[in-house]
Design a protein around this motif. Structure first.
Motif, PDB file in Angstrom:
ATOM      1  N   ARG A 205       0.838  -1.204   0.000  1.00 14.38           N
ATOM      2  CA  ARG A 205       0.000   0.000   0.000  1.00 14.38           C
ATOM      3  C   ARG A 205       0.871   1.251   0.000  1.00 14.38           C
ATOM      4  O   ARG A 205       1.998   1.233   0.485  1.00 14.38           O
ATOM      5  CB  ARG A 205      -0.935   0.003   1.213  1.00 14.38           C
ATOM      6  N   ARG A 210      -3.361   3.401   0.026  1.00 12.90           N
ATOM      7  CA  ARG A 210      -4.002   2.946  -1.206  1.00 12.90           C
ATOM      8  C   ARG A 210      -3.293   1.700  -1.747  1.00 12.90           C
ATOM      9  O   ARG A 210      -2.070   1.594  -1.686  1.00 12.90           O
ATOM     10  CB  ARG A 210      -3.984   4.056  -2.247  1.00 12.90           C
ATOM     11  N   PRO A 211      -4.060   0.742  -2.300  1.00 13.60           N
ATOM     12  CA  PRO A 211      -3.447  -0.491  -2.807  1.00 13.60           C
ATOM     13  C   PRO A 211      -2.537  -0.221  -3.997  1.00 13.60           C
ATOM     14  O   PRO A 211      -2.797   0.673  -4.811  1.00 13.60           O
ATOM     15  CB  PRO A 211      -4.647  -1.355  -3.202  1.00 13.60           C
ATOM     16  N   ARG A 212      -1.470  -1.000  -4.086  1.00 11.57           N
ATOM     17  CA  ARG A 212      -0.508  -0.898  -5.172  1.00 11.57           C
ATOM     18  C   ARG A 212      -0.298  -2.266  -5.819  1.00 11.57           C
ATOM     19  O   ARG A 212      -0.262  -3.289  -5.136  1.00 11.57           O
ATOM     20  CB  ARG A 212       0.843  -0.387  -4.651  1.00 11.57           C
ATOM     21  N   GLY A 286       4.504  -0.075  -3.000  1.00 13.01           N
ATOM     22  CA  GLY A 286       3.757  -0.425  -1.795  1.00 13.01           C
ATOM     23  C   GLY A 286       4.564  -0.993  -0.654  1.00 13.01           C
ATOM     24  O   GLY A 286       3.979  -1.488   0.321  1.00 13.01           O
ATOM     25  N   THR A 307       4.004  -1.051   3.501  1.00 11.31           N
ATOM     26  CA  THR A 307       3.530   0.311   3.260  1.00 11.31           C
ATOM     27  C   THR A 307       4.706   1.135   2.739  1.00 11.31           C
ATOM     28  O   THR A 307       5.829   0.991   3.228  1.00 11.31           O
ATOM     29  CB  THR A 307       2.990   0.962   4.551  1.00 11.31           C
TER      30      THR A 307
END
Length: 343
Positions: A205, A210-212, A286, A307
């Motif tokens: 993320r 936010r997702p990656r 991410g 993250t």
């Protein structure tokens, strides 16, 4: 609700205090003369993280190992190993690549890095999906600048594939056969496509949560495409400290690299509080990673996070803390030996 934690409670509390709420899925491994401690929150110790540019450190180990095997020499050029024709990049030496002095840019302009970065920011897409043929096509059109210290993802990608060609195997298998298998790194691999991810591979993320997309790609593997578990990274760290890792000479600095730093084969050495610290960090869309060694006290620290917020500061802080503990323990032991007439 607090995320699940694996490991001793005191290190886990320390992990949460250092990383804070921005890193809900993260882990720390501490390797010292006292043993190895793994602490993970939000995942298990065998979950695999993207380690980003720590992959360059792995490629540095493979370079030093290939030198020891006689497969390549420092002055071997890319053109002797890769089909680059008469392109300027063909004349670049492996030695210059290993210390970021090749004159190659960070990324080829033909890859449109700004457009890819914008797509990453907006949509979380993977900017590094090239296969090897596409990478070589880009490299043939790249100009080579003055040989000065200049961090290059392209350079390390080409270095890794050149080493693989010298060993007559793809880069992913080179990692497996020369590092992962000999050192017992059960989860340590370079997936060339999303289909080659292990089942249950951790999603990454952004700093904002936010997702990656996963950063897979055959081309980028040697520069930033390796995934590893905290367990695997701890075993690699222990092997680097005890000298049993293939290519461990890559850690030894051979050239200046920025203010107060020196570089070996990818690995950077700086002096902190009078002691040399050898380290590399990594970052993808991410994930963030950090591996540091205080070889004088036999202490190493790994920090992995799913993250994309930096973990460098916690890594340096933990290494200093545990190095001091190891140093104090050693001094105490030396004093006791002296009192007993052991020295």
């Amino acid at each position: 609700m607090s995320p699940p934690v694996h490991g001793d409670e005191l290190p886990a509390a320390r992990l949460r205090a250092l990383l804070g709420p921005r890193h809900p899925v993260a882990g720390v491994a501490v390797v010292s003369p006292r043993g190895t401690t793994l602490t993970v929150q939000g995942a298990g110790p065998d979950a695999d993280f993207e380690i980003g540019s720590v992959s360059k450190g792995v490629t540095g180990l493979l370079y030093a190992d290939a030198l020891a095997r006689g497969e390549v020499a420092p002055d071997t050029t890319l053109g002797e190993l890769l089909p680059l024709g008469d392109a300027p990049a063909a004349r670049v030496t492996l030695r210059s690549l290993s210390t970021h002095r090749s004159g190659l840019p960070r990324l080829p302009a033909s890859a449109q890095p700004w457009r890819r970065t914008l797509a990453l920011w907006r949509h979380g897409t993977n900017p590094y999906g090239e296969d090897l043929a596409s990478l070589l096509h880009q490299a043939r059109g790249v100009p080579v600048g003055r040989p000065r210290p200049r961090y290059s993802n392209l350079g390390f990608a080409l270095l890794g594939h050149a080493l693989a060609r010298a060993a007559t195997t793809p880069y992913a298998q080179l990692v497996e056969h020369r590092l992962a298998t000999p050192l017992g790194l059960d989860c340590f691999y370079a997936p060339g496509t999303p289909a080659r991810l292990r089942p249950g591979a951790l999603p990454g993320r952004s700093r904002g949560g936010r997702p990656r997309q996963p950063w897979t790609g055959e081309g980028v593997g040697p520069a930033g495409g390796i995934r590893a578990s905290l367990t695997g990274m701890a075993r690699l760290t222990a092997a680097l400290l005890d000298g049993s890792a293939p290519g461990v000479g890559a850690l030894d600095p051979v050239a200046p690299f920025g203010a107060g730093a020196r570089i070996g084969a990818a690995w950077i050495t700086v002096e902190i509080d009078g002691r040399p610290v050898t380290w590399h960090n990594g970052g993808t869309g991410g994930f963030r990673s950090w591996l540091g060694l205080d070889r004088s006290t036999g202490t190493g620290v790994v920090v992995l996070s799913a993250t994309a917020a930096s973990v460098d500061r916690p890594g340096f802080a933990l290494l200093a803390e545990y190095s001091d503990d190891s140093h104090d323990s050693s001094d105490s032991s030396d004093s006791s030996d002296s009192e007993r007439g052991g020295r």
